[in-house]
Design an enzyme around this catalytic site. Structure first.
Site, PDB file in Angstrom:
ATOM      1  N   GLY A  23      -3.853   0.793  -6.485  1.00 40.49           N
ATOM      2  CA  GLY A  23      -4.841   1.597  -7.172  1.00 40.49           C
ATOM      3  C   GLY A  23      -4.582   1.512  -8.708  1.00 40.49           C
ATOM      4  O   GLY A  23      -3.455   1.471  -9.130  1.00 40.49           O
ATOM      5  N   GLU A  54       1.028   3.456   3.475  1.00 42.87           N
ATOM      6  CA  GLU A  54       2.089   4.021   3.632  1.00 42.87           C
ATOM      7  C   GLU A  54       2.582   3.892   5.082  1.00 42.87           C
ATOM      8  O   GLU A  54       3.409   4.698   5.632  1.00 42.87           O
ATOM      9  CB  GLU A  54       2.454   5.615   3.230  1.00 42.87           C
ATOM     10  N   THR A  72       1.900  -4.083  -2.138  1.00 36.19           N
ATOM     11  CA  THR A  72       0.978  -4.855  -1.031  1.00 36.19           C
ATOM     12  C   THR A  72       0.512  -6.322  -1.615  1.00 36.19           C
ATOM     13  O   THR A  72       0.069  -6.354  -2.847  1.00 36.19           O
ATOM     14  CB  THR A  72      -0.153  -4.004  -0.583  1.00 36.19           C
TER      15      THR A  72
END
Lengths: 666, 658
Positions: free
Chosen positions: A183, A426, A144
């Protein structure tokens, strides 16, 4: 400090249950043996002093991150120590250690390692896999960007091949191309798998994955050309260092492109990948996990709200009598029991997809991928359907706990903020619904052109018989028996068929008016999302109903049947417009449905506490003062509050700094 | 400069934003004053909210106290008074991020419930901040149901004192703002006992902290209740009392008194107490529900024209996400609702003013209607706005989840409004009780308040719409809402009556109908909101451009409601299946029309960048640049001790030894 006796209200509730919660727990876990093993693994964590720590609610974000890193490091070592290797068992262990919260190594374990396994060449695996397995390399998965999420083709990061040095030059050419959200990227990782547009010999070859070192081994300092950091405070995910990554002419060797499928040869020649549907498989797997997560998160919220509602007494139902448990109010039951039924429904849907996935992935290895497109289309919609519903449901549980639900001690705020991003990650939910719709419309078109379709959409075949009807579709008449789950499945099927056909016809009408297919699709997308929702709703009712005969114990089956009926009838009462307009139900039947829903609330009421006990969340995992198993809510609230950071000193420093001077001046 | 994607939206506005802003403010002069207040507050660094998202609970609390203290000085300096025109804009300008709000409630309750002598004694002290007050009503075990409170106040004739006690843990005061750390005094609500007889809940003034060193007074245990979803700047507190004595004069005694010999005397009407609650509920609708939803719409809509994603046509540039029908369908109904509620709030305030004048003349006739209105609308509007803010948050995808978007804190704040000042379900049931009474009266031919006369006229009927354009006729859709509300109210009443006639006890019958009752109350409020919006548009004295866009918003609000609750309108065939398709078509047709003015419509709310405090919603639309800059200021970007302590040993390969 806590009392050890059980709150008398909860004791009475438990004694009055008509079934044994352990038996239902076994159904949820899959078998008694699996329940036993799960509890064994949980005990490993509970009895391990290394995993104890103070209440996270009182820690700052940096402290929460630090705690999480500490536990993650321990976790990796202890997994090996205890010899836990089965994927389900690893998940139990991990989720119990982190109490259902994310942790900084999630992306390393869940994306970095698996991607190496599936997309790296043997030579690359030799170089990276073992160091990563032993955590010398900690990696993340950087996809992303600030400007692009679900629409992957829009990603802007570039990897330009330089044959002179046999390197890729990585760049973040714009602000919007900065990697954002991965993350573990902010502070934890020293490597990242970066998705970038590959340029070689002057041509763009689309998105490819590259292994990029980002921090100096040893000092952990960012490498020259790399700007990396944490993206700052979020709604939740405090323990996760979601990060940003900006690359300026950062060079990596040619061998760092993941080259199991596509390749760039030393001279810059691009070798196309053989088409792989395998990435479908990964997506199906992750999305099916989100369905399970929706079920678990909603179950936790229901456990807290229902136990608390059995402990809390308020106001009066009958003049002169003691204050009743708030769970005795119809409005409270109406808020909570349909959600309880939903949690069970989603649990069975999640289990079904997981099973199907494992069955099909067996086939994948043998080359039979015929079922994959449907499963892929279905899981996209179900991911959206269940996460939207659970998201709203968790909030409703919190709201049902009144003021105390608003405090962090209720535990529900944390469940909500941890769960709500799954509506976005997702695959953003609306986009997911439209993917399912695309499949539904395609199936519908096949049927209208005379082909039969199979699987979950086979109900569309029945529509062809009605092709003769000229104008608007009215669903085929089904005789709905409102106490028969199987009959309700038919009603949901008829509704789905009606909405799919309506959306497909509207789309066709738009296409007849406009030049562009995309424009017509956009102008029909609200209808298309409705059709997908109806399809997913049908599938959910169907799976829940299908589960009932598999349950051996009669008492457990009886209570699950009640829940299944409530789930189905409540769904109808919330969508009466569709059922009425499609002519599936009459006004009188809708009134009956509404009435039956309220009767079922009263039927389920005596088993409500046992039904949440069956989810079998340990207090430590639940993290809620309101939802404690022993129900000793108020005394523990007080104990909890005393630990608040504002209470550290008897007189807060603000008094000396601000209050005192003001009082003397005015 | 302004992001060109945002600038282009403003060039095509079909109306004057400035004039719409003035209309919302209630006149150009109000706009001027509001902007002056905002300017004065925002230019003062003490009031800055710049680092708010990075602060701990302790830091937030301290900042709020600092601001409250500074505000007193500032008001004095600028000559703002509590009765001046500036006052009501201060809270908006501070975005509510200030301490001592309960101090005001403390003062208001003394003014309302205290005798003249009590007012003369306490109000000047409070005004001068010689003491800081709080308001201790809610307990651990009891909230909205006040009769259930368990704190006791026993009168001791021998010393002429009340002895206050917390007899059990659930009786502990819990939640009062400003009480955890700041307050020196509080108005505490307790069950009054004289000679062993309980006289119900009464208010007492009680000192809890020393005026010298701020330490707790003897017999008092108090502190902060710990972290919450929001309101971290407020020290919501707990309070436990052990044989705390206050003089007889500390019971607030405008309406009742315990005389020295223990005789309990009551005078005047208690009804006025309702009036206080009504005041608070009405004021929170605008400050705590409508304003946040306007901010959320501003942020989400501006971001949706800056964010480009995927393509609508092959070969085109990626499309603004606001051009997707599904995004419009998420956001534009929320925008329409923000306007609908703005106008219903005007209506409620007017109703309130009228009632206030009546009450001054000792006429309490309008109170039941006002009470029912304030309860029902507080519930409906706060619930609607809460879900609207959440929709805006989720419509911003991943970036909405960042605190820097401003949306999470708007959401966690607004959702508290569904609970405080009366839990929404309970409030709806109060409105339902009023409606049931009115229906009975109306059926018996008795006079009822004007807002419910429609209940008498209950007729079956069919919606007359012939094509989708008919549904753009306000009379037609208002009629549909009226029909639906009347049907739900009368069918619930009939059900209630059936149950009672079949031998079910009255309270059981009531409980068995509460789901329907709450739905009926909501339907009533929804109908009044639609009706009021349509009437407001009709009467609007504004340029044609504004007229037109307001009419579109009104249509959208009404049709969205029918579309989303289709079953309620289809149920008795009032709207047919074919007509429902017309509703859907008209509703979806409105989306692209309003889409064109979406940015000007949120610009008209006139929130400054500082008050939005959002990286996504700024006026200039420099979204990504701002996100990147703000993120770098995060404290997590200082070197974390986690590396040295845990990561380093991990990376330096402790594992391979395993």
């Amino acid at each position: 400090a806590a009392m050890t006796t059980m709150n008398p209200d909860l004791r009475r509730e438990r004694a009055a249950a008509t079934f044994q919660p352990e038996l239902l727990t076994n159904v949820l876990d899959g078998s008694a043996e699996r329940t036993r093993r799960r509890k064994e693994i949980e005990a490993l964590v509970i009895n391990d002093p290394d995993f104890q720590h103070e209440d996270l609610n009182f820690l700052s974000r940096s402290q929460r991150y630090e705690q999480a890193v500490r536990k993650s490091a321990l976790m990796v070592m202890k997994l090996r120590e205890h010899g836990i290797a089965n994927p389900d068992e690893i998940l139990w262990f991990k989720s119990f250690i982190h109490r259902g919260r994310p942790e900084p190594l999630d992306l390393h374990l869940g994306m970095f390692l698996p991607t190496l396994l599936t997309q790296a060449t043997p030579e690359q695996q030799d170089r990276f896999f073992m160091p990563a397995w032993n955590l010398e390399i900690i990696g993340t998965y950087a996809q992303t960007e600030m400007g692009h999420g679900t629409h992957l083709r829009g990603l802007e990061t570039t990897a330009t091949y330089d044959p002179a040095t046999q390197e890729f030059i990585l760049n973040s050419p714009t602000v919007t191309s900065i990697k954002w959200w991965p993350g573990g990227l902010g502070k934890t990782s020293n490597h990242a798998i970066v998705l970038a547009q590959l340029y070689t010999q002057g041509q763009c070859k689309g998105l490819h994955a590259f292994i990029v070192p980002i921090r100096q081994l040893g000092t952990h300092q960012p490498l020259p050309g790399i700007t990396v950091g944490d993206i700052g405070p979020k709604f939740g995910y405090d323990e996760m260092d979601n990060g940003y990554l900006k690359m300026d002419n950062f060079r990596i060797p040619r061998e760092n492109m993941l080259m199991k499928y596509a390749q760039v040869e030393p001279d810059g020649t691009y070798v196309k990948p053989v088409s792989d549907k395998l990435t479908y498989g990964t997506m199906v797997f992750i999305r099916s996990h989100i369905v399970g997560d929706a079920a678990r998160s909603l179950s936790r919220a229901c456990t807290i709200a229902i136990r608390y509602s059995a402990v809390r007494h308020q106001s009066e139902l009958k003049p002169g009598e003691p204050e009743p448990q708030i769970l005795d109010y119809q409005t409270q039951q109406y808020k909570l029991f349909p959600l309880l039924a939903t949690a069970y429904a989603f649990h069975f849907v999640g289990a079904y997809i997981k099973q199907t996935y494992h069955r099909i992935s067996g086939d994948i290895n043998e080359g039979d991928l015929s079922e994959l497109p449907e499963l892929h289309a279905l899981t996209a919609g179900l991911k959206a359907f269940t996460s939207w519903t659970a998201n709203a449901g968790i909030e409703q549980c919190r709201m049902a706990c009144g003021g105390h639900g608003y405090s962090r001690y209720s535990g529900i705020p944390d469940i909500y903020v941890t769960f709500t991003p799954s509506c976005t990650y997702e695959g953003e939910n609306t986009v997911m619904m439209l993917q399912t719709a695309r499949f539904l419309v395609k199936s519908y078109t096949q049927v209208t052109s005379g082909q039969q379709v199979t699987g979950m959409v086979s109900y569309l075949n029945d529509l062809s018989r009605q092709r003769i009807q000229p104008q608007h579709v009215s669903a085929r008449t089904v005789t709905v028996r409102i106490n028969d789950p199987a009959s309700l499945v038919e009603a949901y099927k008829a509704r789905a068929a009606w909405l799919v056909e309506a959306a497909a016809k509207n789309l066709q009408a738009e296409l007849n008016h406009r030049k562009s297919k995309e424009d017509a699709w956009n102008r029909t997308s609200v209808d298309l999302v409705r059709a997908s929702e109806a399809h997913c709703h049908y599938v959910t009712v169907k799976f829940f109903t299908a589960k009932l005969p598999e349950v051996g114990n009669a008492a457990v089956r009886a209570v699950l049947t009640e829940l299944c009926l409530l789930y189905a009838l409540y769904g109808i009462s919330k969508n009466t417009g569709d059922f009425l307009q499609a002519g599936i139900l009459t006004d009188a039947q809708v009134t009956q449905v509404n009435q039956r829903v309220k009767e079922l609330l009263a039927v389920i009421r005596p088993n409500a506490v046992a039904l949440v006990d069956s989810f079998d969340f340990h207090d430590l995992h639940l993290g809620s003062v309101l939802g404690r198993y022993d129900g000793n809510v108020y005394e523990n609230l007080f104990e909890w509050a005393k630990k608040s950071p504002l209470n550290e000193t008897e007189v807060h420093e603000s008094f000396h700094k601000h209050l005192k001077p003001m009082q003397s001046k005015l | 400069g302004v992001n060109p994607d945002l600038a282009s939206e403003r060039q095509t506005a079909s109306f004057s934003v400035e004039k719409l802003t003035a209309l919302l403010d209630g006149g150009v002069e109000h706009t001027r004053i509001r902007r002056a207040v905002v300017e004065a507050i925002e230019s003062d660094p003490v009031f800055s909210r710049e680092n708010q998202y990075f602060q701990s609970q302790n830091e937030r609390y301290e900042a709020a106290v600092r601001k409250a203290v500074h505000l007193q000085r500032k008001m004095h300096e600028l000559g703002w008074t509590e009765n001046g025109p500036e006052y009501k804009y201060i809270y908006r300008a501070l975005a509510g991020d200030v301490a001592f709000l309960l101090h005001r409630i403390f003062m208001r309750s003394i003014s309302m419930l205290g005798s003249d002598r009590q007012v003369a004694k306490w109000i000047p002290l409070a005004n001068q901040y010689q003491l800081i007050g709080s308001y201790a009503q809610t307990e651990l075990g009891h909230g909205t149901y006040l009769q259930g409170l368990e704190t006791t106040a026993v009168f001791d004739i021998s010393t002429q004192e009340f002895i206050l006690n917390t007899p059990k843990i659930s009786a502990m005061k819990w939640w009062p703002g400003d009480m955890g750390r700041s307050a020196t005094h509080t108005v505490v609500f307790a069950q009054l006992y004289v000679h062993g007889k309980c006289y119900g809940v009464h208010p007492f003034i009680l000192q809890i902290r020393s005026l010298q060193d701020h330490s707790l007074c003897p017999g008092i245990t108090a502190g902060d209740i710990g972290p919450k979803m929001n309101f971290e700047h407020i020290d919501n507190g707990f309070l436990m009392l052990q044989n705390v004595r206050v003089p007889r004069e500390n019971m607030l005694s405008k309406f009742c008194e315990v005389q020295p010999d223990g005789t309990y005397v009551r005078w005047g009407s208690q009804k006025i107490n309702y009036f206080t609650m009504t005041t608070v509920r009405i004021s929170l609708i605008s400050n705590e529900a409508i304003e946040p939803v306007m901010k959320a719409c501003t942020i989400a809509i501006r971001y949706s024209v800056v964010r480009r994603q995927s393509k609508l046509k092959p070969g085109d540039q990626e499309a603004k996400i606001l051009d997707y029908q599904t995004q419009q369908e998420k956001l534009l109904p929320q925008l329409a609702a923000a306007y609908a509620f703005h106008f219903i709030n005007d209506y409620l305030e007017e109703l309130f003013e009228r009632a206030y004048r009546d009450i001054q003349r000792k006429n309490f006739d309008t109170l039941p209607e006002l009470h029912a209105f304030s309860s029902g609308f507080k519930a409906m509007v706060s619930q609607y706005c809460t879900s609207a803010v959440e929709i805006c948050l989720r419509a911003c995808g991943g970036h909405g989840y960042s605190m820097l978007s401003g949306l999470p804190s708007l959401y966690t704040r607004i959702l508290a409004s569904c609970i405080y000042e009366g839990e929404n379900t309970i409030l709806l049931l109060q409105t339902a009780r009023f409606l049931m009474k009115c229906l009975k009266a109306a059926s018996a031919g008795q006079a009822v308040p004007p807002s419910v006369t429609y209940l008498a006229a209950g007729k079956p009927g069919k919606c007359p719409a012939k094509n989708k354009l008919d549904f753009l006729n306000p009379d037609l859709y208002t009629e549909a809402y009226q029909h639906m509300a009347a049907r739900l109210i009368s069918s619930t009443a009939a059900k209630l009556q059936d149950l009672v006639q079949s031998g079910v006890k009255k309270h059981d019958a009531w409980n068995q109908c509460t789901v329907q009752l709450a739905q009926a109350a909501k339907a009533h409020c929804h109908y009044i909101t639609v009706k009021n919006f349509a009437e407001t548009v009709e009467k609007l004295e504004a340029p044609a451009g504004i007229q037109k866009i307001m009419k579109h918003l009104c249509d959208l609000f009404a049709l969205h409601g029918i579309f989303s609750s289709a079953g309620l309108f289809l149920h008795d065939g009032y709207i047919s299946g074919a007509q429902m398709d017309m509703v859907t078509a008209s509703y979806l047709d409105l989306l692209p029309v309003i889409r064109k003015d979406a940015v000007p419509l949120v610009d008209a709310f006139d929130f400054s960048d500082k008050s939005l405090n959002s990286a996504l919603g700024s006026y200039d639309g420099q979204v990504y640049q701002r996100l990147y800059e703000w993120a770098q200021k995060s404290p997590t970007n200082q070197m974390s001790p986690a590396y040295e302590r845990y990561l380093k040993p991990l990376l330096h390969n402790k594992l391979s030894k395993l």
